[in-house]
Design an enzyme around this catalytic site. Structure first.
Site, short mmCIF file in Angstrom:
data_model
loop_
_atom_site.label_atom_id
_atom_site.label_comp_id
_atom_site.label_asym_id
_atom_site.label_seq_id
_atom_site.Cartn_x
_atom_site.Cartn_y
_atom_site.Cartn_z
N ASP A 1 37.44 19.29 2.45
CA ASP A 1 37.96 19.95 3.65
C ASP A 1 39.48 19.94 3.65
OD1 ASP A 1 37.84 21.13 6.07
OD2 ASP A 1 37.56 19.29 7.20
N ASP B 1 32.28 20.88 11.40
CA ASP B 1 32.79 19.60 11.88
C ASP B 1 31.78 18.95 12.81
OD1 ASP B 1 35.15 20.11 10.57
OD2 ASP B 1 35.76 21.41 12.19
#
Lengths: 403, 240
Positions: free
Chosen positions: A237, A323
């Site tokens: 990420d 997320d």
């Protein structure tokens, strides 16, 4: 970026009140020309604006993130399917190295690393496909892809979970009723996520989709692999959002260039997408979409790798569904351990990580990865709680000593 | 199963009812309150982590909860001071940038929230695992009390701890602001005292004594805090 633009507007307004109209650029760059007194005021306006919006926006994300984690925790505690390991455990095809198939390398760690590499490779591949499709404007394909994956999640997994809940509470229900419920629930979800619906309904469905995805990961990934994937995804990420050539960064930038929002089914937004576009006068810098993406592949498999993005501005903050999913995976995994202390520690740790990320966001004002800080703080507290705090607390609870 | 939900809900309400009410009255109204609450809960977690590291590192400690308890109280109070200072520092930094006085993290309300975060987190860590057993079949008793299940005594203890933490949070920030060391010392000492009282549970004495003493201490400290912050009791009795 809009963050900066917004504060310039505030600065201009402030200066006008003092009868000293200044171009906003000057107040930032040509400091020498400006009377000393004006300077702190500019900062004021800027800071105050930021603080007010900041705290509110942190809340707008803390509430949905907490809700999503709570849904997953209770699903795990209530639906026994998720923490049972008795029946022959089935794993996703992407994790071929596990103790069920005979293809093990001998140690759970090396199995987990290999599995993680496969899953991560798949995620990277899917993200790249998505970015390429977006770049070459194959919107229909992406739409279809996302539509299909939410269809599967909303219908198949709702049905599955409902079935388990009915069994758990020993509650008789016929198939007609079940299919009616699932149909209504699913169709409404599809409409509100992909077409339009009240914001709160849309947000609710996005949370439920994330929670179900997280439950799938928890159920169908081998334990060690899951931890490695969490770590791996957090690191990935970081690169995907921050590297100049990171796929998510390209996605965000392209969307920014085209001045269009990223697909609503990939991002949780605290405000309505279309209001944003309408309210902004300046077409170029107005909208900052954030990056997120989550691709999901069919079968509800480990597709979604989403990203986080958010922007603290008047238009609201956005967080990738990925997320939500990975935060919930971490907390949900902690919940399978049958110890509430671990769950609570991870919960608080993740929220603190989210606050920190948003704080950094307020400072740097560009799309940021939301996973790394939260996930690492979460993992640290999971480990510490499981092996240090829990034994101590158990002893205290046993003898009823309160500190 | 159905029967056991009643004691579960009852214990839950005893333990966390007051804190939820306080939360709704103070923190829930605005965003920075909730953020402060979470941060202070995190600081309590850090203090517990430090305690458990000491507990793990010093092997002889594992047999003696009394010693662990001393460390734990010291860590908790030390981190509370750190937290209050940190919040003050943030507040100063914020009010320096903006000339208007921001009441961002200032005033007794935020001390209440900070104390509440501490208290709720400690009550949850000490009690939720016990409580989760309450909905299941069977019940537990401590050796000292064959009549009062551990769920009830634990709930009472958890709620009194939350109340005490709120008072300690207020007194601690007041003590730091006025540089009044006796106040800070009294916070630590009373915390130590209350925790040591619960050692009676371990020794096999009925938990009722510890609970009654804790509530008496809460009454004393609560009254003191109330007076110290210039609280006035009259409005409570005024007929609207």
């Amino acid at each position: 970026m809009s963050g900066i633009r917004m504060s310039s507007v505030a600065v201009t307004a402030e200066n006008c009140e003092n009868g000293e109209p200044q171009a906003p650029e000057e107040s930032h760059q040509g400091q020498a020309n400006i009377p000393e007194i004006v300077e702190p005021e500019d900062d004021d306006a800027e800071e105050q604006e930021m603080l007010k919006y900041g705290a509110k926006h942190v809340m707008m994300l803390i509430v949905p993130v907490s809700l999503c984690m709570i849904i997953v925790i209770f699903a795990i505690r209530i639906i026994t399917m998720y923490d049972q390991v008795s029946q022959p455990q089935v794993y996703l095809v992407y994790t071929p190295f596990n103790d069920q198939t005979k293809k093990t390398t001998g140690s759970p760690i090396s199995d987990a690393v290999l599995n993680m590499l496969i899953v991560l490779g798949l995620v990277i591949f899917m993200t790249c496909v998505l970015v390429l499709l977006y770049k070459y404007r194959c919107y229909k394909v992406i739409e279809g892809w996302l539509f299909l994956s939410s269809l599967i999640l909303l219908f198949m997994f709702t049905g599955l979970n409902l079935h388990e809940i009915v069994m758990r509470f020993n509650f008789a229900m016929d198939y007609i009723t079940i299919s009616l419920i699932v149909w209504n629930f699913g169709v409404m979800g599809i409409i509100s996520v992909h077409w339009k619906g009240p914001l709160i309904v849309q947000q609710g469905y996005l949370l439920i989709i994330s929670a179900m995805m997280a439950l799938v990961f928890i159920k169908y990934l081998p334990e060690w692999t899951l931890w490695f994937i969490l770590g791996g995804i957090a690191v990935y990420d970081l690169f995907a959002v921050l590297c100049p050539k990171g796929p998510l960064r390209i996605l965000v930038e392209t969307a920014e260039e085209r001045n269009e929002p990223i697909f609503p089914s990939l991002i949780y937004s605290s405000t309505m997408m279309w209001t944003i576009t309408m309210a902004e006068g300046d077409p170029v810098s107005s909208y900052n979409p954030l990056n997120s993406s989550s691709s999901s592949s069919a079968q509800g498999s480990p597709p979604a790798r989403p990203q986080p993005e958010m922007e603290p501005e008047e238009q609201g903050v956005k967080l990738g569904l990925g997320d939500f999913i990975f935060y919930s995976v971490l907390v949900g995994k902690a919940a399978t351990a049958d110890d509430w202390n671990t769950v609570m520690a991870c919960f608080v740790a993740i929220l603190i990580g989210l606050c920190l990320t948003l704080l950094i966001l307020a400072i740097v004002k560009k799309a940021l990865p939301a996973l790394p800080i939260s996930i690492f703080v979460g993992i640290i507290f999971y480990v510490c709680t499981r092996w240090c705090i829990k034994p101590m607390c158990d002893q205290m609870a046993l003898s009823q000593v309160y500190v | 199963m159905a029967v056991n939900w009643l004691p579960f809900i009852g214990c839950l309400s005893i333990a966390f009812g007051p804190s939820v009410t306080l939360f709704l009255c103070t923190a829930a109204k605005e965003a920075q309150g909730v953020i402060l609450l979470i941060t202070s809960a995190f600081f309590w977690l850090l203090s517990l982590l430090l305690t458990s590291l000491v507990w793990l590192a010093v092997v002889p400690l594992r047999k003696h909860l009394a010693l662990t308890l001393v460390f734990s109280v010291l860590f908790q109070e030390a981190l509370r001071v750190v937290f209050v200072l940190l919040v003050k520092k943030t507040d100063v930094a914020l009010s320096r940038i903006s000339r208007e006085t921001t009441d961002l993290f200032h005033g007794p309300r935020y001390s209440v929230i900070a104390g509440l975060g501490y208290g709720v987190m400690s009550a949850m860590f000490m009690y939720v695992n016990v409580l989760s057993e309450a909905s299941g079949p069977g019940t537990y008793y401590t050796p000292g009390s064959p009549s009062m299940p551990i769920f009830v005594s634990g709930a009472l203890q958890a709620s009194v701890m939350t109340g005490l933490h709120v008072c300690w949070g207020l007194l601690c920030s007041e003590g730091l602001e006025k540089r009044s060391w006796p106040l800070l010392a009294s916070v630590t000492l009373s915390h130590m005292l209350v925790s040591c009282l619960t050692l009676m549970n371990e020794a096999g004495i009925s938990p009722i004594y510890a609970i009654v003493c804790s509530y008496l201490i809460l009454a004393v400290i609560g009254t003191f805090t109330f007076k110290r912050f210039g609280g006035n009791i009259k409005p409570f009795f005024k007929i609207q």
